[in-house]
Design a protein around this motif. Structure first.
Motif, PDB file in Angstrom:
ATOM      1  N   ASP A   6     -10.131  14.646  -5.646  1.00  0.00           N
ATOM      2  CA  ASP A   6     -10.433  14.939  -4.250  1.00  0.00           C
ATOM      3  C   ASP A   6      -9.502  15.963  -3.602  1.00  0.00           C
ATOM      4  OD1 ASP A   6     -12.185  12.892  -4.725  1.00  0.00           O
ATOM      5  OD2 ASP A   6     -11.013  11.396  -3.656  1.00  0.00           O
ATOM      6  N   ASP A   7      -8.262  15.588  -3.436  1.00  0.00           N
ATOM      7  CA  ASP A   7      -7.345  16.437  -2.674  1.00  0.00           C
ATOM      8  C   ASP A   7      -6.618  17.464  -3.532  1.00  0.00           C
ATOM      9  OD1 ASP A   7      -5.592  14.838  -4.077  1.00  0.00           O
ATOM     10  OD2 ASP A   7      -4.799  13.814  -2.308  1.00  0.00           O
ATOM     11  N   GLY A   8      -6.600  17.278  -4.844  1.00  0.00           N
ATOM     12  CA  GLY A   8      -5.958  18.231  -5.740  1.00  0.00           C
ATOM     13  C   GLY A   8      -4.448  18.245  -5.668  1.00  0.00           C
ATOM     14  N   CYS A   9      -3.855  17.236  -5.037  1.00  0.00           N
ATOM     15  CA  CYS A   9      -2.409  17.238  -4.801  1.00  0.00           C
ATOM     16  C   CYS A   9      -1.651  16.334  -5.766  1.00  0.00           C
ATOM     17  CB  CYS A   9      -2.120  16.731  -3.393  1.00  0.00           C
ATOM     18  SG  CYS A   9      -2.670  17.837  -2.110  1.00  0.00           S
ATOM     19  N   ASP A  19       0.814  -1.214   0.000  1.00  0.00           N
ATOM     20  CA  ASP A  19       0.000   0.000   0.000  1.00  0.00           C
ATOM     21  C   ASP A  19       0.854   1.275   0.000  1.00  0.00           C
ATOM     22  OD1 ASP A  19       1.060  -0.196   2.522  1.00  0.00           O
ATOM     23  OD2 ASP A  19      -0.824   0.232   3.558  1.00  0.00           O
ATOM     24  N   ALA A  20       2.097   1.174  -0.429  1.00  0.00           N
ATOM     25  CA  ALA A  20       3.034   2.291  -0.331  1.00  0.00           C
ATOM     26  C   ALA A  20       2.572   3.543  -1.067  1.00  0.00           C
ATOM     27  CB  ALA A  20       4.414   1.867  -0.835  1.00  0.00           C
ATOM     28  N   ALA A  21       1.790   3.379  -2.120  1.00  0.00           N
ATOM     29  CA  ALA A  21       1.338   4.543  -2.893  1.00  0.00           C
ATOM     30  C   ALA A  21      -0.175   4.706  -2.854  1.00  0.00           C
ATOM     31  CB  ALA A  21       1.826   4.428  -4.336  1.00  0.00           C
ATOM     32  N   THR A  22      -0.838   4.021  -1.972  1.00  0.00           N
ATOM     33  CA  THR A  22      -2.299   4.052  -1.930  1.00  0.00           C
ATOM     34  C   THR A  22      -2.834   5.474  -1.856  1.00  0.00           C
ATOM     35  OG1 THR A  22      -2.425   1.874  -0.926  1.00  0.00           O
ATOM     36  CG2 THR A  22      -4.339   3.299  -0.643  1.00  0.00           C
ATOM     37  N   GLY A  23      -3.726   5.782  -2.797  1.00  0.00           N
ATOM     38  CA  GLY A  23      -4.384   7.081  -2.819  1.00  0.00           C
ATOM     39  C   GLY A  23      -3.540   8.224  -3.338  1.00  0.00           C
ATOM     40  N   LYS A  24      -2.329   7.961  -3.746  1.00  0.00           N
ATOM     41  CA  LYS A  24      -1.411   9.020  -4.165  1.00  0.00           C
ATOM     42  C   LYS A  24      -1.526   9.308  -5.667  1.00  0.00           C
ATOM     43  CE  LYS A  24       0.683   9.019  -0.131  1.00  0.00           C
ATOM     44  NZ  LYS A  24       0.232   9.924   0.860  1.00  0.00           N
ATOM     45  N   ALA A  49      -1.329   3.472  -6.317  1.00  0.00           N
ATOM     46  CA  ALA A  49      -1.511   4.888  -6.652  1.00  0.00           C
ATOM     47  C   ALA A  49      -2.910   5.124  -7.206  1.00  0.00           C
ATOM     48  CB  ALA A  49      -0.465   5.343  -7.669  1.00  0.00           C
ATOM     49  N   LYS A  50      -3.507   6.206  -6.804  1.00  0.00           N
ATOM     50  CA  LYS A  50      -4.836   6.564  -7.302  1.00  0.00           C
ATOM     51  C   LYS A  50      -4.752   6.948  -8.778  1.00  0.00           C
ATOM     52  CE  LYS A  50      -8.863   8.993  -5.727  1.00  0.00           C
ATOM     53  NZ  LYS A  50      -9.370   9.812  -4.626  1.00  0.00           N
TER      54      LYS A  50
END
Length: 158
Positions: free
Chosen positions: A118-121, A27-32, A57-58
């Motif tokens: 979502d986060d815009g990052c 899960d090292a990049a989960t959601g990124k 990664a997302k």
């Protein structure tokens, strides 16, 4: 020094997964959101993009010059993600490091891609692209080709 150049001797696809992926947290990049410059062919960039998808990664954004190789790389990363049941969104944003104008357009487009979510990052910017042993040429921006690709344009993107 005749003959044609082939990347085949550098292809490490036969051992990459067991050697790298099995030791990484799944899960090292989960959601990124992960963006990678120079993500084409069999180089490090395409493997970084694939690993980002593999590690959850997302979205994965390939930052490449527009070319058939770039289109093929996007399809390869997308197929890899699908094969490994990754839900990563795969995007390509054109980025020609030989042109500061292209790098500025890329940064603006990357910002738009990130803003849609979502986060815009942008969580990870992997400055991977590079060149060596290129002809001693000057870019449209007035710099040595290798210096611009390897350092100046990537610093501008950062």
């Amino acid at each position: 020094m005749g003959g044609s150049y082939s990347r085949a001797k550098y292809d490490k696809t036969s051992y990459w997964r067991d050697y790298f992926a099995d030791d990484m947290p799944k899960d090292a990049a989960t959601g990124k959101t992960v963006a990678v410059t120079g993500a084409t062919a069999n180089g490090l960039g395409i493997w970084l993009a694939k690993h980002a998808a593999l590690l959850g990664a997302k979205r994965v954004v390939l930052l490449n010059r527009a070319s058939p190789r770039s289109a093929a790389a996007e399809e390869e990363v997308r197929a890899f993600a699908k094969e490994h049941a990754s839900a990563s969104e795969i995007h390509t944003v054109e980025c020609d490091l030989l042109s500061f104008a292209s790098v500025k357009r890329c940064a603006a487009e990357l910002k738009k891609v990130c803003a849609k979510h979502d986060d815009g990052c942008l969580d990870v910017l992997c400055l991977n692209a590079g060149t060596m042993a290129a002809p001693d040429e000057v870019t449209e921006d007035g710099y040595n080709r290798e210096a611009q690709v390897n350092v100046l344009a990537q610093a501008l993107l950062l």
